[in-house]
Enzyme design. Structure first.
Site, short mmCIF file in Angstrom:
data_model
loop_
_atom_site.label_atom_id
_atom_site.label_comp_id
_atom_site.label_asym_id
_atom_site.label_seq_id
_atom_site.Cartn_x
_atom_site.Cartn_y
_atom_site.Cartn_z
N TYR A 113 -11.04 1.49 10.65
CA TYR A 113 -12.27 1.82 9.91
C TYR A 113 -12.59 0.84 8.80
CZ TYR A 113 -8.67 4.15 7.03
OH TYR A 113 -7.56 4.43 6.29
N LYS A 114 -11.82 -0.23 8.66
CA LYS A 114 -12.13 -1.22 7.63
C LYS A 114 -12.98 -2.33 8.25
CE LYS A 114 -8.27 0.32 4.85
NZ LYS A 114 -6.83 0.26 4.62
N ARG A 137 -12.66 -3.78 -7.14
CA ARG A 137 -12.41 -4.46 -5.88
C ARG A 137 -13.74 -4.73 -5.17
NH1 ARG A 137 -8.55 -2.12 -1.29
NH2 ARG A 137 -10.26 -0.65 -1.22
N PHE A 189 0.85 -1.19 0.00
CA PHE A 189 0.00 0.00 0.00
C PHE A 189 0.89 1.25 0.00
CE2 PHE A 189 -2.84 3.18 1.88
CZ PHE A 189 -3.98 2.99 1.13
N ASP A 197 1.53 -4.93 8.45
CA ASP A 197 0.37 -4.06 8.38
C ASP A 197 -0.87 -4.95 8.26
OD1 ASP A 197 -1.69 -2.30 7.67
OD2 ASP A 197 -0.31 -0.94 6.64
C1 LIG Z 1 -6.10 1.40 4.38
C2 LIG Z 1 -4.65 1.22 4.58
C3 LIG Z 1 -3.89 2.18 5.24
C4 LIG Z 1 -4.54 3.46 5.65
O1 LIG Z 1 -3.70 4.35 6.29
P1 LIG Z 1 -4.30 5.66 6.95
O2 LIG Z 1 -3.17 6.25 7.66
O3 LIG Z 1 -5.44 5.23 7.82
O4 LIG Z 1 -4.83 6.52 5.87
C5 LIG Z 1 -2.55 1.92 5.46
N1 LIG Z 1 -1.97 0.78 5.04
C6 LIG Z 1 -2.70 -0.17 4.40
C7 LIG Z 1 -2.04 -1.43 3.96
C8 LIG Z 1 -4.04 0.04 4.13
O5 LIG Z 1 -4.74 -0.87 3.46
#
Ligand SMILES: *Cc1c(COP(=O)(O)O)cnc(C)c1O
Length: 415
Positions: free
Chosen positions: A225-226, A374, A129, A200
């Site tokens: 939030y996921k 997705r 990501f 992560d």
């Molecule tokens: C959604 C996601 C994030 C989000 O990071 P934020 O700091 O909350 O914006 C980070 N890493 C991964 C792998 C994600 O899927």
């Protein structure tokens, strides 16, 4: 498995046998919407509004600053952190909640590099990501000690682990493809090379089984939030293996990480436990909202969540292949369920307008550049018959070519 074409009746039968079906009514979802984007923003638990309004009107509005002591605000972040820890097999005392996933990557990566001062490489996957990659790049620049963010393909990771690698930084379930790494095996390989492992869990916590202590993971971060349904911008979490805490040095040293915040000393002394990984005042209202989502996730047995998620991704992929053949779709998520998280990613040359057309028909997934549709599977509030209906809308959008309409071809800021 027989390659019989799945009928809507088959999926209704799966819904009838679904032991998690009762969770659906605990969420507030608009009628008629098929929500396949809970991997990006989880749905709202019905209890969230009441909890947040009690926090705002009573604890804040009436209790005012007294609530830090009297409403237990000081203990709230630690309590929720420990609850999230139970979802991901964290060793006791290793979890904290707060800040964003991005900021937590920075903090833990900084601690990992400080723990391996003689090494200069952050090893990661090229398809990780982007925020994880950007944070690593920014930290390397800030340190100005010649650190390198080395990005390789997933199948090159094991061979790239050598004595220059300070930390292996990976996302357990890839946001783009849904491919899932073997966390225990790669953590062991990192350790064998003398490196630390940072995972992560943004697409893992609440979605797939995770055993941080069992895999002997050093550091982990994840998203509120996921699949934890904490609301937009919910606080993230972090994990540090307790065996590392006494020596861990974090690159942001704020007063909540101090051994005695209310002594107001001029010099920084780190707190003993995981508090040293925290920075400043935690967002109480957001944490209260997050707790509602985490409590719901804890009620659902992970084995049942995983079994339903695997069944959902399986049947969704099969139905796309069976009913949408000939329209240029290609499933990019791994076919082997053991290597797949809780999403199905489907490539199409016109993925952006196709997804916009789906959303216009109340089938909400998302688009990831350059060409992926997705679809996230959230076992707590999604039913099998909805998947059948979603594939039917996809088939119609493709066969009628309604995605070609101009309004679906205007790029919006959030995709
Ligand atoms: C959604 C996601 C994030 C989000 O990071 P934020 O700091 O909350 O914006 C980070 N890493 C991964 C792998 C994600 O899927």
């Amino acid at each position: 498995m027989p390659i019989s074409v799945l009928t809507r009746e088959d999926l209704i039968a799966l819904d009838r046998a679904d032991t998690l079906a009762g969770f659906r009514e605990r969420f507030s979802l608009p009628a008629g919407v098929i929500y396949l984007d809970g991997n990006s923003l989880g749905a709202m638990p019905r209890a969230t509004a009441g909890r947040v309004s009690a926090m705002v009107e009573q604890e804040w509005g009436i209790g005012l600053i007294r609530s830090w002591n009297e409403a237990g605000w000081m203990d709230l972040p630690g309590r929720i952190a420990d609850k999230i820890g139970r979802l991901i097999g964290a060793a006791p005392g290793g979890m904290a909640v707060g800040d964003s996933t991005s900021v937590n990557v920075f903090k833990l990566l900084g601690a990992a590099l400080a723990a391996r001062p003689e090494r200069r490489v952050i090893l990661t996957e090229r398809g990780n990501f982007p925020t994880d990659l950007y944070i690593a790049q920014g930290l390397a620049t800030l340190l100005a000690q010649g650190h390198e963010v080395r990005m390789v393909a997933p199948d090159e990771i094991a061979a790239a682990l050598n004595d220059s690698v300070a930390v292996l930084m990976l996302t357990h379930v890839n946001y783009h493809t849904g491919a899932m790494f073997d966390m225990a095996r790669l953590t062991e390989a990192a350790h064998a090379a003398g490196a630390l492992a940072l995972w992560d869990l943004a697409h893992s916590a609440g979605a797939v089984p995770v055993d941080l202590a069992g895999a002997d993971v050093d550091f982990a971060v994840g998203c509120g939030y996921k699949y934890l349904n904490g609301g937009p911008g919910a606080p993230a979490f972090l994990y540090v293996a307790p065996r590392l805490l006494a020596d861990a040095r974090f690159p942001i040293t704020g007063w909540w990480g101090h051994a005695a915040p209310f002594a107001f000393e001029a010099g920084f002394r780190p707190a003993d436990g995981i508090a040293r990984a925290t920075v400043g005042t935690a967002p109480m209202i957001s944490i209260a909202a997050l707790e509602v989502g985490v409590d719901l996730a804890l009620e659902a047995p992970m084995a049942a969540v995983r079994a339903k998620s695997v069944a959902m991704t399986d049947v969704f992929a099969r139905m796309v292949q069976q009913r949408c053949a000939g329209y240029g779709l290609e499933i990019v998520s791994p076919a082997d369920a053991a290597r797949r998280g809780s999403q199905v990613s489907v490539a199409h040359p016109n993925a952006y307008p196709v997804m916009q057309a789906l959303i216009a028909h109340n089938v909400i997934g998302d688009f990831r550049a350059p060409d992926v549709l997705r679809f996230g599977m959230t076992p707590l509030y999604l039913g099998f018959a909805e998947l059948w209906d979603a594939v039917e809308v996809l088939r119609r959008v493709l066969s009628e070519e309604s995605w070609k309409q101009p309004q679906f071809n205007v790029r919006r800021s959030v995709t």
